[in-house]
Design a protein around this motif. Structure first.
Motif, mmCIF file in Angstrom:
data_model
loop_
_atom_site.group_PDB
_atom_site.id
_atom_site.type_symbol
_atom_site.label_atom_id
_atom_site.label_comp_id
_atom_site.label_asym_id
_atom_site.label_seq_id
_atom_site.Cartn_x
_atom_site.Cartn_y
_atom_site.Cartn_z
ATOM 1 N N SER A 63 0.803 -1.219 0.000
ATOM 2 C CA SER A 63 0.000 0.000 0.000
ATOM 3 C C SER A 63 0.840 1.276 0.000
ATOM 4 O O SER A 63 0.301 2.368 -0.080
ATOM 5 N N VAL A 64 2.160 1.152 0.049
ATOM 6 C CA VAL A 64 3.035 2.317 0.075
ATOM 7 C C VAL A 64 3.230 2.831 -1.356
ATOM 8 O O VAL A 64 3.570 2.061 -2.254
ATOM 9 N N PRO A 65 3.010 4.128 -1.598
ATOM 10 C CA PRO A 65 3.220 4.651 -2.950
ATOM 11 C C PRO A 65 4.701 4.625 -3.312
ATOM 12 O O PRO A 65 5.564 4.802 -2.464
ATOM 13 N N THR A 66 4.965 4.394 -4.576
ATOM 14 C CA THR A 66 6.343 4.334 -5.042
ATOM 15 C C THR A 66 6.734 5.638 -5.708
ATOM 16 O O THR A 66 5.904 6.493 -5.968
ATOM 17 N N GLY A 67 7.990 5.785 -6.029
ATOM 18 C CA GLY A 67 8.487 7.007 -6.663
ATOM 19 C C GLY A 67 7.905 7.246 -8.035
ATOM 20 O O GLY A 67 7.849 8.364 -8.515
ATOM 21 N N ALA A 68 7.450 6.206 -8.726
ATOM 22 C CA ALA A 68 6.903 6.368 -10.069
ATOM 23 C C ALA A 68 5.658 7.241 -10.048
ATOM 24 O O ALA A 68 5.420 8.010 -10.960
ATOM 25 N N ALA A 69 4.869 7.135 -9.008
ATOM 26 C CA ALA A 69 3.658 7.943 -8.924
ATOM 27 C C ALA A 69 4.002 9.412 -8.723
ATOM 28 O O ALA A 69 3.302 10.295 -9.198
ATOM 29 N N ILE A 70 5.086 9.692 -8.074
ATOM 30 C CA ILE A 70 5.497 11.072 -7.829
ATOM 31 C C ILE A 70 6.026 11.712 -9.103
ATOM 32 O O ILE A 70 5.799 12.872 -9.370
ATOM 33 N N ALA A 71 6.678 10.935 -9.934
ATOM 34 C CA ALA A 71 7.297 11.470 -11.131
ATOM 35 C C ALA A 71 6.308 11.657 -12.279
ATOM 36 O O ALA A 71 6.661 12.176 -13.317
ATOM 37 N N ALA A 72 5.055 11.248 -12.099
ATOM 38 C CA ALA A 72 4.062 11.370 -13.166
ATOM 39 C C ALA A 72 3.790 12.838 -13.444
ATOM 40 O O ALA A 72 3.795 13.671 -12.543
ATOM 41 N N PRO A 73 3.547 13.198 -14.710
ATOM 42 C CA PRO A 73 3.264 14.592 -15.042
ATOM 43 C C PRO A 73 1.948 15.029 -14.413
ATOM 44 O O PRO A 73 0.992 14.260 -14.343
ATOM 45 N N THR A 74 1.889 16.259 -13.970
ATOM 46 C CA THR A 74 0.695 16.757 -13.301
ATOM 47 C C THR A 74 -0.287 17.385 -14.275
ATOM 48 O O THR A 74 -1.392 17.701 -13.911
ATOM 49 N N GLY A 75 0.115 17.577 -15.516
ATOM 50 C CA GLY A 75 -0.747 18.225 -16.491
ATOM 51 C C GLY A 75 -1.818 17.320 -17.044
ATOM 52 O O GLY A 75 -2.714 17.767 -17.741
ATOM 53 N N GLY A 76 -1.769 16.038 -16.793
ATOM 54 C CA GLY A 76 -2.769 15.110 -17.284
ATOM 55 C C GLY A 76 -2.652 14.922 -18.780
ATOM 56 O O GLY A 76 -1.577 14.960 -19.360
ATOM 57 N N ALA A 77 -3.793 14.775 -19.448
ATOM 58 C CA ALA A 77 -3.807 14.517 -20.889
ATOM 59 C C ALA A 77 -3.324 15.724 -21.690
ATOM 60 O O ALA A 77 -2.837 15.595 -22.808
ATOM 61 N N ALA A 78 -3.453 16.903 -21.126
ATOM 62 C CA ALA A 78 -3.039 18.114 -21.841
ATOM 63 C C ALA A 78 -1.533 18.169 -22.027
ATOM 64 O O ALA A 78 -1.041 18.789 -22.971
#
Length: 112
Positions: A63-78
């Motif tokens: 259940s611990v979030p990994t670093g990959a989730a943090i590195a995801a772009p915040t702009g979404g589909a745009a």
């Protein structure tokens, strides 16, 4: 963490590790043991099956979030088209550089 690792190593003998066994393992790799930390590890793991403790910890780590989730772009589909445009621009720059390199030899190849 080193105390837990030493405890796990000592538990391979099949019996519950003692302070002396853990201290011996730690000193064999040049680590001076802190008796309060060592006593805490032994107290927390006393009477528990090491395999069961590891399994329960593994389910908690899921259940611990990994670093990959943090590195995801915040702009979404745009942000996806912008990234595609950047890649295309880089390819064009590389292509232009390649064209310039062929002009550097002024039409004379080394092995032609």
């Amino acid at each position: 963490m080193r105390y837990v690792a030493a405890y796990l190593l000592a538990s391979f003998s099949g019996k519950e590790p003692s302070n002396d066994e853990i201290e011996k393992i730690l000193s064999s790799v040049g680590i001076e043991s802190d008796s309060s930390k060592l006593n805490l590890v032994i107290k927390e793991l006393k009477g528990k099956n090491v395999d069961e403790v590891i399994e329960s910890g593994r389910s908690k780590l899921a259940s611990v979030p990994t670093g990959a989730a943090i590195a995801a772009p915040t702009g979404g589909a745009a942000s996806a088209p912008a990234a595609t445009e950047e890649k295309a621009a880089k390819k064009e720059e590389k292509k232009e550089e390649s064209d310039n390199e062929s002009d550097d030899d002024m039409g004379f190849g080394l092995f032609n």
